[in-house]
Design an enzyme around this catalytic site. Structure first.
Site, PDB file in Angstrom:
ATOM      1  N   ARG A  15      17.508 -61.629 -37.340  1.00  0.00           N
ATOM      2  CA  ARG A  15      17.706 -60.185 -37.191  1.00  0.00           C
ATOM      3  C   ARG A  15      16.619 -59.488 -36.377  1.00  0.00           C
ATOM      4  O   ARG A  15      16.692 -58.299 -36.113  1.00  0.00           O
ATOM      5  CB  ARG A  15      17.823 -59.537 -38.581  1.00  0.00           C
ATOM      6  N   LYS A  22       9.710 -64.990 -35.701  1.00  0.00           N
ATOM      7  CA  LYS A  22       9.423 -63.756 -36.460  1.00  0.00           C
ATOM      8  C   LYS A  22       7.966 -63.619 -36.876  1.00  0.00           C
ATOM      9  O   LYS A  22       7.366 -62.550 -36.719  1.00  0.00           O
ATOM     10  CB  LYS A  22      10.330 -63.692 -37.693  1.00  0.00           C
ATOM     11  N   GLN A  74       9.130 -78.272 -42.128  1.00  0.00           N
ATOM     12  CA  GLN A  74      10.412 -78.332 -42.845  1.00  0.00           C
ATOM     13  C   GLN A  74      11.477 -78.436 -41.758  1.00  0.00           C
ATOM     14  O   GLN A  74      11.773 -77.454 -41.079  1.00  0.00           O
ATOM     15  CB  GLN A  74      10.629 -77.060 -43.683  1.00  0.00           C
ATOM     16  N   GLU A 153      20.056 -64.381 -57.485  1.00  0.00           N
ATOM     17  CA  GLU A 153      20.156 -63.927 -56.096  1.00  0.00           C
ATOM     18  C   GLU A 153      21.301 -62.920 -55.978  1.00  0.00           C
ATOM     19  O   GLU A 153      22.306 -63.033 -56.673  1.00  0.00           O
ATOM     20  CB  GLU A 153      20.416 -65.117 -55.163  1.00  0.00           C
ATOM     21  N   ASN A 226      12.382 -58.294 -41.786  1.00  0.00           N
ATOM     22  CA  ASN A 226      13.565 -59.013 -41.298  1.00  0.00           C
ATOM     23  C   ASN A 226      14.035 -58.486 -39.956  1.00  0.00           C
ATOM     24  O   ASN A 226      14.698 -59.187 -39.208  1.00  0.00           O
ATOM     25  CB  ASN A 226      14.706 -58.922 -42.305  1.00  0.00           C
ATOM     26  N   ARG A 332     -16.028 -51.697 -19.597  1.00  0.00           N
ATOM     27  CA  ARG A 332     -15.482 -53.046 -19.785  1.00  0.00           C
ATOM     28  C   ARG A 332     -16.479 -53.976 -20.468  1.00  0.00           C
ATOM     29  O   ARG A 332     -17.639 -53.631 -20.636  1.00  0.00           O
ATOM     30  CB  ARG A 332     -15.042 -53.582 -18.413  1.00  0.00           C
ATOM     31  N   TYR A 386     -19.140 -58.483  -5.719  1.00  0.00           N
ATOM     32  CA  TYR A 386     -18.292 -59.658  -5.538  1.00  0.00           C
ATOM     33  C   TYR A 386     -18.133 -59.942  -4.060  1.00  0.00           C
ATOM     34  O   TYR A 386     -17.702 -59.071  -3.296  1.00  0.00           O
ATOM     35  CB  TYR A 386     -16.936 -59.355  -6.182  1.00  0.00           C
ATOM     36  N   ARG A 439     -27.602 -45.102   7.140  1.00  0.00           N
ATOM     37  CA  ARG A 439     -26.312 -44.604   7.613  1.00  0.00           C
ATOM     38  C   ARG A 439     -26.499 -44.195   9.062  1.00  0.00           C
ATOM     39  O   ARG A 439     -27.628 -43.936   9.487  1.00  0.00           O
ATOM     40  CB  ARG A 439     -25.841 -43.427   6.754  1.00  0.00           C
TER      41      ARG A 439
END
Ligand code: UD1
Ligand code: CA
Length: 458
Positions: A15, A22, A74, A153, A226, A332, A386, A439
């Site tokens: 479901r 799940k 199982q 049940e 569920n 960060r 970098y 500059r």
């Protein structure tokens, strides 16, 4: 007394309408199964909790490989009794076995401790709950002496039995010796043709084994997931519990419905948290801080009286006291901010140390840097860390002033007290206490004509 723990998690979860198993769906940032395992671990069982897995089990095992548990397969899902039976070869012959569900994430330590404390060694303990709407659950049948005699049940229940509001949560504490004796005798002659774990109750009654029951403080603890609607309801319940606890400890939440915790938090007194704040991982916030709206804090430690302004995203950082961050700051992992630092809007900082009372107020990127005390970084400054292959470090001494729109091409060091002229592209180390400027010098051209647009033909 030896405590063993078996967590049932082999069910299909149809479901959820999901490609994900799940128990991997997340509530408050962790998978459903992790919630259960973490609570189970706090009971300090003698052996690792046993997880019964099946449906898409390899994926569950793979994704939760860090969990400290034993996995038992199982192969076919033939019912809850059959599921526990798979654990028998692994379970000790004595002591008690606690049965939990991998899709009942919010069961509390308190309830489980209560179950253990109230269940004598040779008795069977059950957690039951009174539900306003018991539909779907097994009902608890009691005799006139109020003793539990069976669990029926829903699919096997009479109309009268369906009116019973007391339900079986599916959480039990069972003597290991009795499990070894009884599980092989279960049959599947019932409406669902499954081996029901609940049949152990009638066996216990027949063999005059006493049955005790306890109830949780809030029934939401024992609700299973569920479908996604139930997942959302439990998420809200969980968030409300955390929000209430924090407010009662002295935290102001502008709106407890717009505040989410997805991890462990510790928050001091007189902290004010505005709306839409998400705290993830390990978050610690000192006294007197304020956290602006739409802010995400993930794995962050914040000292006292620091202000985080609106729309900031802070991940993996240590922030000292009396800092001012944001609005619109992105910090960060690997960042350490000393006290009184000031990080303004549209500033990104990664893996850097910023000294006391230093300011990076606008539109900058600072990566892999070590910046001293009382440094002023002008608007638009970029550490070019970098080169396309490697990351390099930028070191800036105390009292440096970096003019706006500067590029610092790492590796590079700016000496103490240096000034960098605005618009510079710094490729070599700049000496202390000097003005370094790099500059093109300004010139003006006489008689220069701006090109003219051709007139359009009519
Ligand atoms: C079970 C109980 C019911 C109780 C309810 C509480 C039985 C027969 N019934 O019903 O009394 O009110 O839980 O939620 O026990 N699972 C396996 N292998 C299987 C079958 C199930 O691992 O072969 C696992 C599921 O993944 C789930 C849990 O056991 O985590 C419960 O299974 P489910 O089928 O949901 O049981 P219910 O029919 O809801
Ligand atoms: Ca269920």
């Amino acid at each position: 007394m030896t405590l063993s723990i078996v967590i049932l998690a082999a069910g299909l979860g149809k479901r959820m309408h999901s490609a994900e198993p799940k128990v991997l769906h997340r509530l408050a940032g962790s998978s459903l199964l992790e919630h259960v395992v973490h609570t189970a671990e706090k009971l300090k069982p003698q052996a690792l909790p046993i997880i019964i897995y099946g449906h898409q089990g390899e994926l569950v095992r793979h994704r939760l490989a860090d969990l400290n548990v034993s996995w038992v397969l199982q192969n076919q899902q033939l019912g809850t009794g059959h599921a526990v039976q798979q654990a028998l070869p692994t379970l000790p012959k004595s002591g008690q076995v606690l049965v939990l569900y991998g899709d009942v994430p919010l069961i509390t330590l308190e309830t489980l401790k209560n179950l253990i404390a109230n269940t004598p060694e040779n008795s069977l303990g059950i957690v039951t709950a009174e539900l306003p709407d018991p539909a779907g659950f097994g009902r608890i049948i009691r005799n006139t002496k109020n003793q539990i005699t069976a669990i029926i049940e829903e699919k096997d229940a009479s109309e009268k039995q369906r009116d019973i509001n007391e339900i079986n949560t599916g959480i039990y504490l069972i003597p290991a010796a009795l499990l070894h004796q009884w599980l092989p005798t279960l049959t599947n002659t019932n409406a669902q043709q499954e081996f029901y774990l609940t049949d152990l109750i009638s066996i216990a009654v027949a063999e005059k084994i006493s049955i005790v029951s306890i109830q949780p403080k809030h029934f939401e603890e024992i609700l299973g997931v569920n479908n996604r609607l139930q997942l959302a309801c439990l998420e809200r319940f969980y968030q409300q519990q955390i929000a209430e606890k924090l407010m009662l400890q002295g935290v102001t939440l502008r709106d407890p419905h717009r505040f989410d915790v997805r991890g462990d938090v510790s928050i001091g007194q007189d902290v004010v948290i505005d709306i839409n704040v998400i705290l993830e991982g390990h978050v610690s916030i000192g006294n007197g801080c304020s956290i602006g709206p739409n802010t995400v804090l993930r794995n962050v430690v914040i000292g006292e009286n620091t202000e985080i302004k609106a729309n900031s995203f802070i991940d993996g950082a240590e922030i000292a006291e009396s800092c001012s961050i944001g609005p619109f700051a992105r910090i960060r992992p690997g960042t350490i901010l000393a006290s009184k630092s000031h990080i303004g809007n549209f500033v990104e900082i990664k893996n850097s140390m910023i000294g006391t009372a230093s300011k990076i107020s606008h539109l900058s990127y600072i990566g892999d840097s070590e910046i001293g005390n009382q440094v002023n970084i002008g608007a638009g400054t970029i550490t070019c860390n970098y080169d396309g292959v490697n990351k390099h470090k930028t070191t800036i001494g105390d009292n440096v002033f970096v003019g706006s729109n500067t590029e610092l091409i790492a590796p590079v060091t700016i000496g103490e007290g240096a000034t960098i002229g605005a618009g510079s592209t710094i490729t070599r180390n700049a000496p202390a206490h000097q003005l370094t400027v790099c500059r093109a010098s300004q010139r003006s051209i006489d008689n220069w004509q701006r090109p003219k647009k051709k007139e359009k033909e009519q």
